[in-house]
Scaffold this motif. Structure first.
Motif, PDB file in Angstrom:
ATOM      1  N   LEU A 155       0.814  -1.205   0.000  1.00 20.44           N
ATOM      2  CA  LEU A 155       0.000   0.000   0.000  1.00 20.44           C
ATOM      3  C   LEU A 155       0.853   1.264   0.000  1.00 20.44           C
ATOM      4  O   LEU A 155       1.609   1.524   0.944  1.00 20.44           O
ATOM      5  CB  LEU A 155      -0.928   0.020   1.222  1.00 20.44           C
ATOM      6  CG  LEU A 155      -1.755  -1.243   1.466  1.00 20.44           C
ATOM      7  CD1 LEU A 155      -2.648  -1.053   2.681  1.00 20.44           C
ATOM      8  CD2 LEU A 155      -2.570  -1.619   0.240  1.00 20.44           C
ATOM      9  N   ASP A 156       0.742   2.023  -1.065  1.00 20.44           N
ATOM     10  CA  ASP A 156       1.241   3.384  -1.217  1.00 20.44           C
ATOM     11  C   ASP A 156       2.731   3.536  -0.939  1.00 20.44           C
ATOM     12  O   ASP A 156       3.155   4.427  -0.178  1.00 20.44           O
ATOM     13  CB  ASP A 156       0.438   4.359  -0.356  1.00 20.44           C
ATOM     14  CG  ASP A 156       0.286   5.710  -1.059  1.00 20.44           C
ATOM     15  OD1 ASP A 156       0.174   5.715  -2.294  1.00 20.44           O
ATOM     16  OD2 ASP A 156       0.282   6.757  -0.385  1.00 20.44           O
ATOM     17  N   VAL A 157       3.501   2.685  -1.588  1.00 15.53           N
ATOM     18  CA  VAL A 157       4.954   2.778  -1.478  1.00 15.53           C
ATOM     19  C   VAL A 157       5.563   2.128  -2.717  1.00 15.53           C
ATOM     20  O   VAL A 157       4.888   1.381  -3.432  1.00 15.53           O
ATOM     21  CB  VAL A 157       5.447   2.084  -0.179  1.00 15.53           C
ATOM     22  CG1 VAL A 157       5.473   0.581  -0.322  1.00 15.53           C
ATOM     23  CG2 VAL A 157       6.798   2.617   0.268  1.00 15.53           C
ATOM     24  N   LEU A 158       6.822   2.437  -2.979  1.00 12.88           N
ATOM     25  CA  LEU A 158       7.601   1.740  -3.992  1.00 12.88           C
ATOM     26  C   LEU A 158       8.686   0.934  -3.306  1.00 12.88           C
ATOM     27  O   LEU A 158       9.094   1.269  -2.185  1.00 12.88           O
ATOM     28  CB  LEU A 158       8.258   2.738  -4.951  1.00 12.88           C
ATOM     29  CG  LEU A 158       7.348   3.526  -5.885  1.00 12.88           C
ATOM     30  CD1 LEU A 158       8.176   4.559  -6.643  1.00 12.88           C
ATOM     31  CD2 LEU A 158       6.619   2.610  -6.851  1.00 12.88           C
TER      32      LEU A 158
ATOM     33  N   MET B  25       4.263 -14.990  -5.382  1.00 16.97           N
ATOM     34  CA  MET B  25       2.869 -15.055  -4.960  1.00 16.97           C
ATOM     35  C   MET B  25       2.034 -13.968  -5.638  1.00 16.97           C
ATOM     36  O   MET B  25       2.584 -13.014  -6.187  1.00 16.97           O
ATOM     37  CB  MET B  25       2.781 -14.905  -3.429  1.00 16.97           C
ATOM     38  CG  MET B  25       3.160 -13.524  -2.887  1.00 16.97           C
ATOM     39  SD  MET B  25       4.935 -13.119  -2.982  1.00 16.97           S
ATOM     40  CE  MET B  25       5.627 -14.369  -1.893  1.00 16.97           C
ATOM     41  N   PRO B  26       0.693 -14.092  -5.644  1.00 12.17           N
ATOM     42  CA  PRO B  26      -0.140 -13.005  -6.167  1.00 12.17           C
ATOM     43  C   PRO B  26       0.120 -11.708  -5.395  1.00 12.17           C
ATOM     44  O   PRO B  26       0.199 -11.718  -4.164  1.00 12.17           O
ATOM     45  CB  PRO B  26      -1.567 -13.502  -5.943  1.00 12.17           C
ATOM     46  CG  PRO B  26      -1.452 -14.992  -5.856  1.00 12.17           C
ATOM     47  CD  PRO B  26      -0.123 -15.247  -5.195  1.00 12.17           C
ATOM     48  N   VAL B  27       0.258 -10.607  -6.126  1.00 12.80           N
ATOM     49  CA  VAL B  27       0.582  -9.312  -5.533  1.00 12.80           C
ATOM     50  C   VAL B  27      -0.470  -8.285  -5.940  1.00 12.80           C
ATOM     51  O   VAL B  27      -0.801  -8.161  -7.125  1.00 12.80           O
ATOM     52  CB  VAL B  27       1.976  -8.829  -5.982  1.00 12.80           C
ATOM     53  CG1 VAL B  27       2.268  -7.431  -5.410  1.00 12.80           C
ATOM     54  CG2 VAL B  27       3.055  -9.819  -5.546  1.00 12.80           C
ATOM     55  N   THR B  28      -0.974  -7.558  -4.959  1.00 14.43           N
ATOM     56  CA  THR B  28      -1.842  -6.409  -5.210  1.00 14.43           C
ATOM     57  C   THR B  28      -1.150  -5.166  -4.682  1.00 14.43           C
ATOM     58  O   THR B  28      -0.685  -5.148  -3.540  1.00 14.43           O
ATOM     59  CB  THR B  28      -3.209  -6.579  -4.523  1.00 14.43           C
ATOM     60  OG1 THR B  28      -3.974  -7.562  -5.231  1.00 14.43           O
ATOM     61  CG2 THR B  28      -3.986  -5.264  -4.507  1.00 14.43           C
ATOM     62  N   VAL B  29      -1.064  -4.131  -5.520  1.00 11.30           N
ATOM     63  CA  VAL B  29      -0.511  -2.843  -5.122  1.00 11.30           C
ATOM     64  C   VAL B  29      -1.622  -1.800  -5.207  1.00 11.30           C
ATOM     65  O   VAL B  29      -2.304  -1.707  -6.236  1.00 11.30           O
ATOM     66  CB  VAL B  29       0.673  -2.440  -6.017  1.00 11.30           C
ATOM     67  CG1 VAL B  29       1.166  -1.040  -5.663  1.00 11.30           C
ATOM     68  CG2 VAL B  29       1.814  -3.451  -5.889  1.00 11.30           C
ATOM     69  N   VAL B  30      -1.807  -1.047  -4.130  1.00  8.40           N
ATOM     70  CA  VAL B  30      -2.778   0.042  -4.113  1.00  8.40           C
ATOM     71  C   VAL B  30      -2.015   1.316  -3.774  1.00  8.40           C
ATOM     72  O   VAL B  30      -1.350   1.388  -2.735  1.00  8.40           O
ATOM     73  CB  VAL B  30      -3.898  -0.195  -3.082  1.00  8.40           C
ATOM     74  CG1 VAL B  30      -4.931   0.928  -3.163  1.00  8.40           C
ATOM     75  CG2 VAL B  30      -4.571  -1.552  -3.303  1.00  8.40           C
TER      76      VAL B  30
ATOM     77  N   ALA C  40      -8.098   8.013  -2.323  1.00  5.74           N
ATOM     78  CA  ALA C  40      -7.847   8.345  -0.918  1.00  5.74           C
ATOM     79  C   ALA C  40      -6.477   8.979  -0.772  1.00  5.74           C
ATOM     80  O   ALA C  40      -5.653   8.946  -1.704  1.00  5.74           O
ATOM     81  CB  ALA C  40      -7.939   7.091  -0.054  1.00  5.74           C
ATOM     82  N   GLY C  41      -6.219   9.562   0.388  1.00  4.41           N
ATOM     83  CA  GLY C  41      -4.889  10.043   0.695  1.00  4.41           C
ATOM     84  C   GLY C  41      -3.980   8.879   1.053  1.00  4.41           C
ATOM     85  O   GLY C  41      -4.303   7.705   0.817  1.00  4.41           O
ATOM     86  N   HIS C  42      -2.846   9.195   1.656  1.00  3.25           N
ATOM     87  CA  HIS C  42      -1.850   8.177   1.967  1.00  3.25           C
ATOM     88  C   HIS C  42      -2.379   7.126   2.938  1.00  3.25           C
ATOM     89  O   HIS C  42      -2.032   5.947   2.821  1.00  3.25           O
ATOM     90  CB  HIS C  42      -0.621   8.859   2.561  1.00  3.25           C
ATOM     91  CG  HIS C  42       0.475   7.935   2.961  1.00  3.25           C
ATOM     92  ND1 HIS C  42       1.131   7.114   2.072  1.00  3.25           N
ATOM     93  CD2 HIS C  42       1.048   7.694   4.189  1.00  3.25           C
ATOM     94  CE1 HIS C  42       2.061   6.416   2.707  1.00  3.25           C
ATOM     95  NE2 HIS C  42       2.028   6.752   3.988  1.00  3.25           N
ATOM     96  N   PHE C  43      -3.229   7.528   3.866  1.00  7.86           N
ATOM     97  CA  PHE C  43      -3.671   6.621   4.925  1.00  7.86           C
ATOM     98  C   PHE C  43      -4.912   5.852   4.475  1.00  7.86           C
ATOM     99  O   PHE C  43      -6.018   6.009   5.004  1.00  7.86           O
ATOM    100  CB  PHE C  43      -3.908   7.405   6.217  1.00  7.86           C
ATOM    101  CG  PHE C  43      -2.686   8.159   6.672  1.00  7.86           C
ATOM    102  CD1 PHE C  43      -1.575   7.485   7.161  1.00  7.86           C
ATOM    103  CD2 PHE C  43      -2.630   9.537   6.578  1.00  7.86           C
ATOM    104  CE1 PHE C  43      -0.433   8.166   7.563  1.00  7.86           C
ATOM    105  CE2 PHE C  43      -1.498  10.239   6.991  1.00  7.86           C
ATOM    106  CZ  PHE C  43      -0.404   9.548   7.474  1.00  7.86           C
ATOM    107  N   ILE C  44      -4.711   4.989   3.491  1.00 10.46           N
ATOM    108  CA  ILE C  44      -5.807   4.320   2.783  1.00 10.46           C
ATOM    109  C   ILE C  44      -6.675   3.491   3.716  1.00 10.46           C
ATOM    110  O   ILE C  44      -7.908   3.507   3.621  1.00 10.46           O
ATOM    111  CB  ILE C  44      -5.233   3.426   1.665  1.00 10.46           C
ATOM    112  CG1 ILE C  44      -4.372   4.248   0.700  1.00 10.46           C
ATOM    113  CG2 ILE C  44      -6.349   2.717   0.907  1.00 10.46           C
ATOM    114  CD1 ILE C  44      -3.521   3.410  -0.233  1.00 10.46           C
ATOM    115  N   ALA C  45      -6.062   2.749   4.633  1.00  7.38           N
ATOM    116  CA  ALA C  45      -6.822   1.851   5.509  1.00  7.38           C
ATOM    117  C   ALA C  45      -7.764   2.608   6.431  1.00  7.38           C
ATOM    118  O   ALA C  45      -8.764   2.042   6.893  1.00  7.38           O
ATOM    119  CB  ALA C  45      -5.865   0.991   6.333  1.00  7.38           C
ATOM    120  N   GLU C  46      -7.458   3.870   6.701  1.00  9.12           N
ATOM    121  CA  GLU C  46      -8.311   4.673   7.569  1.00  9.12           C
ATOM    122  C   GLU C  46      -9.247   5.572   6.773  1.00  9.12           C
ATOM    123  O   GLU C  46     -10.370   5.836   7.197  1.00  9.12           O
ATOM    124  CB  GLU C  46      -7.432   5.509   8.513  1.00  9.12           C
ATOM    125  CG  GLU C  46      -6.717   4.617   9.520  1.00  9.12           C
ATOM    126  CD  GLU C  46      -5.624   5.332  10.293  1.00  9.12           C
ATOM    127  OE1 GLU C  46      -5.777   5.520  11.501  1.00  9.12           O
ATOM    128  OE2 GLU C  46      -4.610   5.684   9.663  1.00  9.12           O
TER     129      GLU C  46
END
Length: 292
Positions: free
Chosen positions: A130-133, A235-240, A270-276
């Motif tokens: 989530l939200d990083v490289l 493994m399967p990878v999801t990037v958000v 969303a902003g950086h804090f996606i989970a919230e």
């Protein structure tokens, strides 16, 4: 609002010599480990964790050096390398009875998750970032005036002493600036959660700086070695991610593709804090990942 995840039990688990992690654990079923980012604790997962716990064992640790987990003194480049922190996570899951598990990480936790996927492919079944490289790619794309967005990366990359003193002069202003600037919906981090983040960060300045310092040193070496060897995430990878590409001049999916055999990339509003800020959106992405 409360500063615990309702229905979750709290555990303290030894994962290495002299290092124990604090973790909130809830639910039952296949395991998924959720790793927080900066400047946060496991509490950032409070909404997503409660949803996933309906049919998964959800493990939300504080990373080494953060929150209520141990904060060993930095006695070399490996103390806070992502390789070391990833080994912590694998040891934690095994101690809780899970030799294989899905893994999701945000920000700093995403870098730990990325390293865990490369170093422990037999343990990590699915991976969400989530939200990083990846560290190596992050340094490669940051240049010119656009790199000002990552000013803190350069500050905390400096040798021990000066960064810690500068941050300790006004830690709430330092850590609070990221909570304020990186969010689109301030209501997503209410006052009690914000206070919990600031208190935890205030008490962890040396270890947080050491974590970032590792990302300008040993973590780059590890990523460089993996790139040279052609190592990939099997493994399967999801990037958000947010759409940082226009601002920093890179194609995020193209940067991720060399690292994975099975990539689903999503851009969030969303902003950086996606989970919230957007927990329902994120939970949907995670549940889709878990079916792949």
């Amino acid at each position: 609002m409360t500063t615990v995840i309702p229905g979750f039990a709290h555990h303290r688990v030894t994962v290495a010599d002299g290092v124990a992690l604090h973790a909130a654990v809830g639910g039952s079923g296949p395991a998924i480990v959720l790793l927080h980012g900066f400047p946060q604790t496991h509490l950032m997962w409070r909404h997503v964790a409660a949803d996933l716990a309906a049919d998964h064992t959800v493990i939300c640790p504080d990373l080494r050096g953060y929150g209520a987990s141990d904060k060993p003194a930095e006695n070399g480049p490996d103390t806070y390398s992502k390789r070391t922190m990833a080994a912590d996570v694998v040891a934690l899951a095994r101690a809780l009875g899970h030799g294989r598990f899905a893994l999701a990480g945000h920000d700093r936790g995403a870098l730990v998750a990325f390293r865990a996927g490369l170093d422990h492919p037999n343990a990590v079944t699915h991976l969400a970032i989530l939200d990083v490289l990846p560290t190596l790619d992050m340094w490669d794309v940051m240049h010119g005036v656009s790199a000002a967005v990552g000013w803190h990366l350069y500050l905390m990359a400096q040798p021990p002493g000066l960064p810690e003193k500068m941050i300790a002069a006004d830690p709430d202003a330092f850590f609070g600036s990221f909570l304020d600037q990186w969010i689109k919906d301030p209501a997503a981090i209410p006052a009690d959660i914000r206070d919990a983040y600031l208190t935890a960060s205030r008490e962890a300045i040396p270890s947080i700086v050491a974590d970032y310092r590792a990302s300008a040193g040993v973590d780059v070496s590890h990523d460089t070695a993996d790139r040279a060897l052609g190592n990939r995430l099997p493994m399967p990878v999801t990037v958000v991610q947010q759409d940082w590409g226009a601002a920093l001049g890179y194609d995020a999916p193209a940067l991720w593709q060399p690292w994975t055999d099975d990539l689903h990339h999503h851009t969030t509003t969303a902003g950086h804090f996606i989970a919230e800020e957007s927990p329902t959106e994120l939970t949907t992405h995670l549940r889709t990942l878990l079916t792949r």
